[in-house]
Design an enzyme around this catalytic site. Structure first.
Site, PDB file in Angstrom:
ATOM      1  N   SER A   1      69.332  59.301  27.299  1.00 28.99           N
ATOM      2  CA  SER A   1      68.351  58.894  26.277  1.00 28.99           C
ATOM      3  C   SER A   1      67.638  57.628  26.746  1.00 28.99           C
ATOM      4  O   SER A   1      68.167  56.887  27.585  1.00 28.99           O
ATOM      5  CB  SER A   1      69.096  58.584  24.973  1.00 28.99           C
ATOM      6  OG  SER A   1      68.250  57.958  24.041  1.00 28.99           O
TER       7      SER A   1
ATOM      8  N   TYR B   1      75.793  53.696  20.142  1.00 32.11           N
ATOM      9  CA  TYR B   1      75.043  54.812  20.758  1.00 32.11           C
ATOM     10  C   TYR B   1      74.470  54.355  22.098  1.00 32.11           C
ATOM     11  O   TYR B   1      74.593  55.065  23.105  1.00 32.11           O
ATOM     12  CB  TYR B   1      73.933  55.276  19.807  1.00 32.11           C
ATOM     13  CG  TYR B   1      73.151  56.476  20.302  1.00 32.11           C
ATOM     14  CD1 TYR B   1      73.750  57.734  20.410  1.00 32.11           C
ATOM     15  CD2 TYR B   1      71.803  56.360  20.649  1.00 32.11           C
ATOM     16  CE1 TYR B   1      73.026  58.838  20.856  1.00 32.11           C
ATOM     17  CE2 TYR B   1      71.078  57.460  21.087  1.00 32.11           C
ATOM     18  CZ  TYR B   1      71.689  58.695  21.195  1.00 32.11           C
ATOM     19  OH  TYR B   1      70.970  59.786  21.628  1.00 32.11           O
TER      20      TYR B   1
HETATM   21  P1  NDP Z   1      71.142  68.135  17.534  1.00 31.13           P
HETATM   22  O1  NDP Z   1      71.925  67.466  16.445  1.00 31.13           O
HETATM   23  O2  NDP Z   1      70.153  69.172  17.151  1.00 31.13           O
HETATM   24  O3  NDP Z   1      72.119  68.764  18.615  1.00 31.13           O
HETATM   25  C1  NDP Z   1      73.355  68.211  18.950  1.00 31.13           C
HETATM   26  C2  NDP Z   1      74.224  69.312  19.495  1.00 31.13           C
HETATM   27  O4  NDP Z   1      75.465  68.748  19.897  1.00 31.13           O
HETATM   28  C3  NDP Z   1      74.505  70.386  18.463  1.00 31.13           C
HETATM   29  O5  NDP Z   1      74.348  71.643  19.065  1.00 31.13           O
HETATM   30  C4  NDP Z   1      75.963  70.154  18.103  1.00 31.13           C
HETATM   31  O6  NDP Z   1      76.572  71.418  17.834  1.00 31.13           O
HETATM   32  C5  NDP Z   1      76.492  69.570  19.396  1.00 31.13           C
HETATM   33  N1  NDP Z   1      77.716  68.812  19.218  1.00 31.13           N
HETATM   34  C6  NDP Z   1      77.922  67.689  18.509  1.00 31.13           C
HETATM   35  N2  NDP Z   1      79.202  67.327  18.566  1.00 31.13           N
HETATM   36  C7  NDP Z   1      79.835  68.250  19.330  1.00 31.13           C
HETATM   37  C8  NDP Z   1      81.167  68.443  19.757  1.00 31.13           C
HETATM   38  N3  NDP Z   1      82.154  67.601  19.411  1.00 31.13           N
HETATM   39  N4  NDP Z   1      81.449  69.494  20.538  1.00 31.13           N
HETATM   40  C9  NDP Z   1      80.486  70.365  20.898  1.00 31.13           C
HETATM   41  N5  NDP Z   1      79.208  70.241  20.531  1.00 31.13           N
HETATM   42  C10 NDP Z   1      78.894  69.193  19.748  1.00 31.13           C
HETATM   43  O7  NDP Z   1      70.430  66.948  18.328  1.00 31.13           O
HETATM   44  P2  NDP Z   1      69.632  66.896  19.712  1.00 31.13           P
HETATM   45  O8  NDP Z   1      69.270  68.219  20.186  1.00 31.13           O
HETATM   46  O9  NDP Z   1      68.593  65.880  19.502  1.00 31.13           O
HETATM   47  O10 NDP Z   1      70.742  66.243  20.658  1.00 31.13           O
HETATM   48  C11 NDP Z   1      71.108  66.758  21.922  1.00 31.13           C
HETATM   49  C12 NDP Z   1      71.317  65.604  22.887  1.00 31.13           C
HETATM   50  O11 NDP Z   1      70.081  64.956  23.101  1.00 31.13           O
HETATM   51  C13 NDP Z   1      72.293  64.538  22.425  1.00 31.13           C
HETATM   52  O12 NDP Z   1      73.135  64.179  23.506  1.00 31.13           O
HETATM   53  C14 NDP Z   1      71.397  63.372  22.055  1.00 31.13           C
HETATM   54  O13 NDP Z   1      72.033  62.130  22.205  1.00 31.13           O
HETATM   55  C15 NDP Z   1      70.268  63.554  23.063  1.00 31.13           C
HETATM   56  N6  NDP Z   1      69.020  62.910  22.692  1.00 31.13           N
HETATM   57  C16 NDP Z   1      68.351  63.235  21.540  1.00 31.13           C
HETATM   58  C17 NDP Z   1      67.186  62.565  21.200  1.00 31.13           C
HETATM   59  C18 NDP Z   1      66.462  62.830  19.918  1.00 31.13           C
HETATM   60  O14 NDP Z   1      65.570  62.035  19.547  1.00 31.13           O
HETATM   61  N7  NDP Z   1      66.729  63.915  19.208  1.00 31.13           N
HETATM   62  C19 NDP Z   1      66.618  61.537  22.082  1.00 31.13           C
HETATM   63  C20 NDP Z   1      67.380  61.292  23.284  1.00 31.13           C
HETATM   64  C21 NDP Z   1      68.519  61.959  23.565  1.00 31.13           C
HETATM   65  P3  NDP Z   1      77.757  71.703  16.777  1.00 31.13           P
HETATM   66  O15 NDP Z   1      77.560  70.765  15.624  1.00 31.13           O
HETATM   67  O16 NDP Z   1      77.517  73.146  16.439  1.00 31.13           O
HETATM   68  O17 NDP Z   1      79.002  71.477  17.548  1.00 31.13           O
END
Ligand code: NDP
Length: 248
Positions: free
Chosen positions: A142, A155
């Site tokens: 990020s 974070y």
């Molecule tokens: P979402 O909340 O849409 O996606 C997060 C994903 O992580 C979900 O599919 C969730 O699935 C999964 N997840 C969370 N905890 C667990 C766990 N313990 N085990 C397995 N899967 C897990 O958010 P984003 O798509 O935005 O996030 C994806 C990545 O992108 C993250 O690492 C985030 O830090 C990064 N990011 C996002 C930004 C943004 O502005 N959105 C900016 C920069 C980076 P489930 O709950 O089904 O397990």
């Protein structure tokens, strides 16, 4: 469907929504066999059906990345189903923002366990396969790895840590053909913010992005695809992609 990644096998964590889902779709449409992993199996099953209908070879796996044994099992199952692993996308993550003072420290445990330890467990489990196939690890970091701010400390710490881990990994494996790609998106329109438990932390981020045309998850998936489709001698090690209107 292009077949550029035909014969490649990708494992994408956090594929039940947002960037992970878009990345799985992009990799699948480019010809890769895709394992989609997360905790919400209903969402994964819908994605599995959608991709299979497009002719993508896909497997949905329930996975909590904080569980080391489950991470090992997911990698083993991927290799068993598709014969190996070429691309690991460590995307699963949580962003539980809030001030350090008075924080609910269980939020910290969740962030460190998911964003850092989960990536480490999966990378460790996948490495023999990636070395075997001269594969690629994509780390969903990020801009928070670059710019700290009040209210986002833990974070920030997880994403700075992820970048540090990734650079060590890069130096250890790049000469043996494994490419390490750190992707650093700015603000992307996903569910990520909805999981913030601290009302003040959530309000602060909502206010900061109120007027912003955010990135779509597909914009980040394109960046991943760009790195993954390079010829073997080209290592795209870092991609930062922000919304044009993001000043921070
Ligand atoms: P979402 O909340 O849409 O996606 C997060 C994903 O992580 C979900 O599919 C969730 O699935 C999964 N997840 C969370 N905890 C667990 C766990 N313990 N085990 C397995 N899967 C897990 O958010 P984003 O798509 O935005 O996030 C994806 C990545 O992108 C993250 O690492 C985030 O830090 C990064 N990011 C996002 C930004 C943004 O502005 N959105 C900016 C920069 C980076 P489930 O709950 O089904 O397990």
């Amino acid at each position: 469907m292009s077949n550029e990644l035909e014969g490649k096998v990708a494992l994408v964590t956090g594929a039940s929504s947002g960037i992970g889902e878009a990345t799985a779709v992009a990799l699948g449409r480019a010809g890769a066999s895709v394992v989609v992993a997360a905790r919400r199996v209903d969402r994964l099953a819908a994605l599995e059906r959608r991709l299979a209908a497009e002719g993508v070879r896909v497997l949905a796996l329930e996975l909590d990345v904080t569980d080391e044994a489950a991470c090992r099992a997911a990698v083993a199952r991927t290799a068993e189903e598709f014969g190996g692993l070429d691309v690991l996308v460590n995307n699963a993550g949580v962003m539980l923002l809030g001030d350090i003072e008075g924080a609910d420290t269980t939020d910290w445990t969740r962030m460190v366990s998911t964003n850092l330890l989960g990536v480490m467990f999966l990378t460790h489990a996948a490495l023999p396969h990636l070395l075997d196939r001269r594969g690629t690890v994509v780390q969903m970091s990020s801009t928070a790895a670059r710019v700290g701010r009040a209210g986002t400390g833990v974070y920030n710490a997880t994403k700075v840590g992820l970048n540090a881990f990734s650079e060590s990994l890069r130096q250890e494996v790049t000469a043996r053909g494994v490419r390490v790609v750190v992707v650093e998106p700015g603000v992307v329109e996903t569910e990520l913010r909805e999981h913030i438990t601290d009302p003040a932390g959530r309000a602060a981020v909502e206010q900061r992005i109120a007027e912003l045309r955010q990135l779509d998850p597909e914009d980040v998936a394109e960046a991943v695809l760009y790195a993954v489709r390079q010829p073997d001698h080209v290592a795209v090690n870092e991609i930062m992609v922000r919304p044009t209107g993001q000043t921070w």
